[in-house]
Design a protein around this motif. Structure first.
Motif, PDB file in Angstrom:
ATOM      1  N   THR A 172       0.799  -1.232   0.000  1.00 31.60           N
ATOM      2  CA  THR A 172       0.000   0.000   0.000  1.00 31.60           C
ATOM      3  C   THR A 172       0.826   1.275   0.000  1.00 31.60           C
ATOM      4  N   THR A 173       2.153   1.167  -0.021  1.00 31.66           N
ATOM      5  CA  THR A 173       2.960   2.383   0.081  1.00 31.66           C
ATOM      6  C   THR A 173       2.748   3.266  -1.148  1.00 31.66           C
ATOM      7  N   SER A 684     -13.917   1.962   2.352  1.00 29.70           N
ATOM      8  CA  SER A 684     -13.048   0.784   2.329  1.00 29.70           C
ATOM      9  C   SER A 684     -11.679   1.096   2.925  1.00 29.70           C
ATOM     10  N   LYS A 685     -10.884   0.050   3.142  1.00 31.25           N
ATOM     11  CA  LYS A 685      -9.561   0.175   3.726  1.00 31.25           C
ATOM     12  C   LYS A 685      -8.473   0.452   2.695  1.00 31.25           C
ATOM     13  N   GLY A 686      -8.822   0.378   1.405  1.00 29.66           N
ATOM     14  CA  GLY A 686      -7.779   0.344   0.396  1.00 29.66           C
ATOM     15  C   GLY A 686      -7.132   1.664   0.048  1.00 29.66           C
ATOM     16  N   SER A 687      -7.755   2.779   0.362  1.00 33.89           N
ATOM     17  CA  SER A 687      -7.188   4.080   0.026  1.00 33.89           C
ATOM     18  C   SER A 687      -7.523   5.065   1.125  1.00 33.89           C
ATOM     19  N   GLY A 693      -5.482  11.561   9.763  1.00 32.28           N
ATOM     20  CA  GLY A 693      -5.606  10.250  10.385  1.00 32.28           C
ATOM     21  C   GLY A 693      -6.106   9.182   9.447  1.00 32.28           C
ATOM     22  N   ASP A 694      -6.471   9.556   8.205  1.00 35.46           N
ATOM     23  CA  ASP A 694      -6.920   8.551   7.248  1.00 35.46           C
ATOM     24  C   ASP A 694      -5.773   7.743   6.652  1.00 35.46           C
ATOM     25  N   ALA A 695      -4.558   8.243   6.725  1.00 31.51           N
ATOM     26  CA  ALA A 695      -3.419   7.446   6.270  1.00 31.51           C
ATOM     27  C   ALA A 695      -3.305   6.186   7.133  1.00 31.51           C
ATOM     28  N   ASP A 696      -2.846   5.131   6.524  1.00 35.29           N
ATOM     29  CA  ASP A 696      -2.657   3.875   7.253  1.00 35.29           C
ATOM     30  C   ASP A 696      -1.691   4.107   8.412  1.00 35.29           C
ATOM     31  N   GLY A 702      -5.860  -0.481   8.577  1.00 36.38           N
ATOM     32  CA  GLY A 702      -5.852  -0.062   7.190  1.00 36.38           C
ATOM     33  C   GLY A 702      -6.052   1.426   7.028  1.00 36.38           C
ATOM     34  N   ALA A 703      -6.180   1.847   5.759  1.00 38.34           N
ATOM     35  CA  ALA A 703      -6.380   3.266   5.460  1.00 38.34           C
ATOM     36  C   ALA A 703      -7.817   3.675   5.751  1.00 38.34           C
ATOM     37  N   SER A 704      -8.007   4.970   5.925  1.00 32.18           N
ATOM     38  CA  SER A 704      -9.328   5.610   6.118  1.00 32.18           C
ATOM     39  C   SER A 704     -10.030   5.188   7.400  1.00 32.18           C
TER      40      SER A 704
END
Length: 906
Positions: A172-173, A684-687, A693-696, A702-704
């Motif tokens: 996810t980086t 979702s967790k993917g982005s 604070g939404d960054a992983d 996960g993200a968001s």
């Protein structure tokens, strides 16, 4: 995953270079170039990064970054810095300023933050002390020729003049060099360059492996290897393997002997396994404890010529091939002399990496329980993920709060129990070159399901490749030889229907995997995932549609979804991920109406209806939405539906949709039999979303996560408002929350008094990366929880191979699609039973009741009908006349058998 295999690179001695550097005056050390854009000629590179130090399952007590000088002259690092950012972070959050000299051809160790476990081994003495706490799974690290904090992200960092080198690792980086990030890590693994390679491509240059920190004084490579064997001397396999993670004879040419236990002339392994004669059987009788008695002999020619059971002598050079010890054979001879039999070693799954190393390549007869935990890659690479024990691996945040002791315990448990069941090949069956080759393991009538018990039918080889341990068959597994080669069979755990949850109103929730009746071929610009002959199957991008590519694909998708909804047995079904048809110039409910039509065609006209859209909807809705369908004979909506409008929390998610329901035939004016159902689909967790604070955060959520917390908070206020307006305290919050059981958004809801009904079922709704957990939930308010009669998760999707999905139709010559509910989506439906009774007045003997009226009689709600149960003194209107029951009667026409006395016209 391997946790103690050597880093995928060789170390050279840096002693001479270090002494030369120390002898130079400071002014003689090379200065940093004025402009230092990352390039293959970088004077210093980031050689290894480890972020799991001191965590559960770690092998060292602290994090570190190791640098390497590929040049033939020392380089001064004065005024440089190491800077770090989280995988999806939008800022470089931490840095360590550097000072000192990195010797020519040498290393430089920057120690970073300690973890909680300080009892683990420490690093070699760092050249510079830092305090950055890095993620154990992924992030980004930059080597900067200044101490000015970086502002670049993504591809822009590849052109930044002060960035000397950069590595992003983990899937996810958001910032890396080249084609992609370096592999993700665990608390026990680091990412390191292979042979110090620098092509300015993180994905190509780095591999994950055991941490191997080197400072500027390191000679590299550990202890000196054993002396070169004399030519012709037979070296026992156990001496080649050694008792450590790597062979002590790497780079040396050896001659060894053993019995061929497995041969792979096809499939891409291109070699054989050879084991010392007479070894195996009871581990207590092992003559070389701690060292394996088997080794992989790499040679495609040897694989073609040698047969299982051959007694052979092999000569070749010893290598560590990404953690697997092998002999690259230059010659081999089948010996005439007989050999003692090699027996399968009878052992349960080795709990530690050292125990696995001691069995690397050996013939095993696995003992104890094993359970399928991952079948996602089965239709790609023919691999099945197993978990030692009777349960699959579990998402850590399904078990414990993020980074809690329970969380870390689950991480360690997952790492200890995981092993692959492979097919003895490197074939990717989904490529055009291989899609005509039938899949191993998977057949339409014999599913390989997550949670299924595994029974081994043949011995296996304990193999290590692609950063994972695996049980290999003794030769390449293909369907035509499965009867003799396939090493295991699986329990069939399919359930024809969910459990009986009771109650007089059953509520379900189901994510229907992008059900779009607007197919891609109706739009312009769509790109597609195609089958093995190039025919589009599902929309990939380029347009607003997200589901089926063509009508025939929609027909396959719809058949499975309809079978699942019908088979769920729910009276009310909350749906997530259904097309919002207004985006395609149609009525908002068009796709929902199409689905109800299909349900009624399947179950009979009029069986199902949908809840119409509310009068007011958000101005900027997503292309997917939430919805309700219900069985008309069992449930009925009370009032209109409501959707949350005007909430900033849902700028990146689907707004909650609320509807009050009651059992069919209920009293509309009465709230005793009402329940408010609110269906949800969180971010979702993917982005990463828009909020700080939404960054992983690297805590397993996960993200968001911040977005989902805000959505949970807004949902509570919305549900309270709608429930108050409806006059009911029975509320169910249902749907796809994109958060596991112990994550912050679910805790926001449970802290507010809601009960998550999922854990009591003992089941989970989702599988990701070989671990199960629930993203889908039913949360009951206190009053609703009191009337819950049962709950069940119907595991028809998440536990099934993705190969059965409509979207994988004809991807491989093995056609696995059918019209059953199994793999109708990627989420499992959730069913809850409720006992809802009206709060009607108690029976009044002086009141006349008309057929269809609801009263409380003998403590239970009763609808008066001619076939009801009545007692003496009961009065009912029938065909315009009043009748009084003379005695207890059921199913008797009023006025017959002296059961009723006429009281005259009504």
């Amino acid at each position: 995953m391997s946790t103690t295999h050597p880093s995928p690179r060789r170390r050279g001695s840096a002693t001479a270079a270090l002494l030369a550097a120390l002898a130079l005056p400071a002014s003689a050390a090379l200065a940093a170039p004025a402009v230092a854009v990352p390039s293959v000629d970088a004077p210093v590179v980031i050689d290894e990064v480890y972020g799991g130090g001191g965590n559960s399952g770690a092998v060292l007590d602290r994090d570190y970054v190791e640098l390497h000088n590929p040049t033939d002259a020392p380089v001064s690092l004065d005024g440089w810095s190491i800077q770090y950012g989280s995988a999806t972070g939008t800022a470089w959050a931490s840095q360590t300023d550097l000072t000192g000299v990195i010797p020519a051809g040498g290393s430089f160790l920057v120690g970073q933050a300690y973890g909680s476990n300080r009892d683990l081994p420490d690093l070699p003495t760092p050249d510079v002390e830092g305090s950055i706490a890095m993620s154990g799974t992924g992030g980004k690290v930059a080597l900067v020729s200044s101490t000015q904090r970086l502002t670049c992200l993504g591809a822009a960092c590849a052109d930044a003049t002060d960035v000397v080198d950069l590595v992003g690792w983990g899937a996810t980086t958001n910032t890396f060099l080249g084609s992609g990030p370096a592999p993700g890590t665990t608390n026990a693994t680091a990412v390191a360059r292979v042979e110090h390679a620098n092509t300015v491509d993180n994905a190509a240059d780095f591999r994950a492996g055991v941490p191997d920190p080197q400072n500027s004084g390191s000679t590299g490579g550990g202890e000196d290897p054993d002396p070169e064997p004399e030519p012709g001397e037979v070296v026992p396999i156990a001496e080649i393997q050694g008792t450590g993670a790597a062979s002590p004879l790497v780079g040396q040419t050896v001659t060894t002997r053993g019995v061929v236990t497995a041969a792979y002339p096809t499939g891409g392994f291109d070699g054989v396994y050879v084991q010392t004669e007479g070894t195996g059987g009871d581990p207590a009788d092992d003559p070389t404890p701690g060292a394996s008695d088997a080794v992989f002999v790499y040679s495609s020619a040897a694989a073609q010529q040698l047969r299982i059971g051959d007694h052979v002598e092999v000569t070749g050079q010893v290598h560590e091939h990404f953690g697997l010890t092998q002999v690259s054979a230059t010659s081999w001879t089948v010996l005439d002399e007989p050999a003692q039999e090699v027996k399968p070693t009878t052992t349960t799954w080795p709990a530690t990496e050292a125990e696995r190393e001691a069995l690397e390549g050996m013939l095993l007869a696995p003992q104890g329980d094993f359970t399928v935990t991952d079948n996602y890659s089965t239709n790609y690479y023919g691999t099945i993920g197993l978990a030692a024990g009777t349960t699959p691996l579990v998402q850590p945040t399904s078990v414990g709060r993020p980074l809690s002791p329970e969380y870390h315990a689950q991480v360690a448990d997952n790492a200890a129990r995981a092993v692959l069941l492979d097919d003895g090949a490197t074939t990717n069956y989904s490529t055009s070159a291989n899609s005509s080759k039938p899949l191993p393991w998977l057949t339409g009538g014999d599913p390989v399901r997550v949670g299924a018990a595994v029974t081994f039918t043949t011995p296996v080889i304990l193999d290590y490749r692609y950063d994972a341990w695996a049980f290999q068959p003794l030769t390449h597994l293909t369907p035509d030889v499965a009867d003799t080669v396939q090493q295991a069979v699986f329990e069939d755990t399919r359930e024809a229907s969910p459990a009986d949850v009771g109650g007089n109103l059953r509520v379900g929730t189901f994510n229907v995997l992008n059900y779009f009746t607007t197919t891609g071929d109706q739009l312009s610009g769509c790109t597609y995932y195609t089958d093995r002959v190039g025919d589009p199957v599902t929309v990939r991008g380029g347009c607003l549609a997200r589901g089926a590519a063509e009508a025939e694909d929609l027909e396959r998708q719809e058949a499975k979804i309809v079978a699942a909804i019908s088979g769920l047995g729910a009276d009310v079904v909350a749906l997530e991920e259904i097309e919002n048809s207004v985006h395609f110039g149609k009525p908002r409910d068009q796709a929902l109406s199409d689905l109800v039509d299909a349900l009624n065609e399947h179950d009979g006209a009029g069986t199902w209806a949908y809840v119409p859209s509310p009068a007011e909807v958000p101005a900027d809705e997503d292309v997917i939405r939430n919805a309700f369908v219900y069985r008309t004979a069992a449930a009925e909506p009370v009032g209109e539906s409501r959707i949350l409008v005007g909430s900033d929390a849902f700028v990146n998610a689907r707004e909650p949709l609320a509807q009050v329901f009651q059992p069919a035939g209920g009293v509309d004016a009465d709230t005793g039999d009402d329940v408010l159902v609110v269906t949800n689909h969180f971010k979702s967790k993917g982005s990463a979303g828009p909020w700080p604070g939404d960054a992983d955060q690297g805590d397993g959520q996960g993200a968001s996560n911040e977005s989902r917390v805000r959505q949970a908070t807004a949902l509570l206020a919305f549900a309270d408002e709608v429930a108050a307006d409806a006059g009911t305290d029975k509320v169910l919050l249902v749907g796809d929350f994109n958060a596991y059981e112990k994550e912050d958004p679910i805790v926001v809801l449970t802290d507010a008094g809601y009960t998550d009904l999922g854990p009591a079922t003992g089941k989970y709704t989702y599988m990701f990366e070989g671990k199960v957990g629930s993203l889908d939930h039913v949360l009951a308010s206190p009053a609703a929880a009191e009337v819950v009669t049962g709950a069940d998760i119907w595991n028809i999707n998440a536990y099934e191979p993705i190969a059965n999905e409509y979207s994988r139709h004809n991807y491989n010559v093995s056609l696995l699609y059918d019209t059953t509910p199994f793999r109708s989506s990627d989420h499992d439906p959730f069913l809850v039973g409720l006992d809802l009774a009206p709060s009607a007045p108690a029976w009044d003997a002086g009141t006349v009741y008309v057929a269809g009226d609801r009263v409380v009689h003998d403590g239970a709600a009763t609808t008066w009908t001619a076939s009801g149960l009545y007692v003496r003194g009961d009065v009912v209107v029938h065909e315009g006349h009043l009748w009084e029951a003379q005695r207890r009667s059921r199913g008797v026409e009023p006025g017959t058998s002296n059961a009723w006395a006429g009281l005259g016209a009504a």
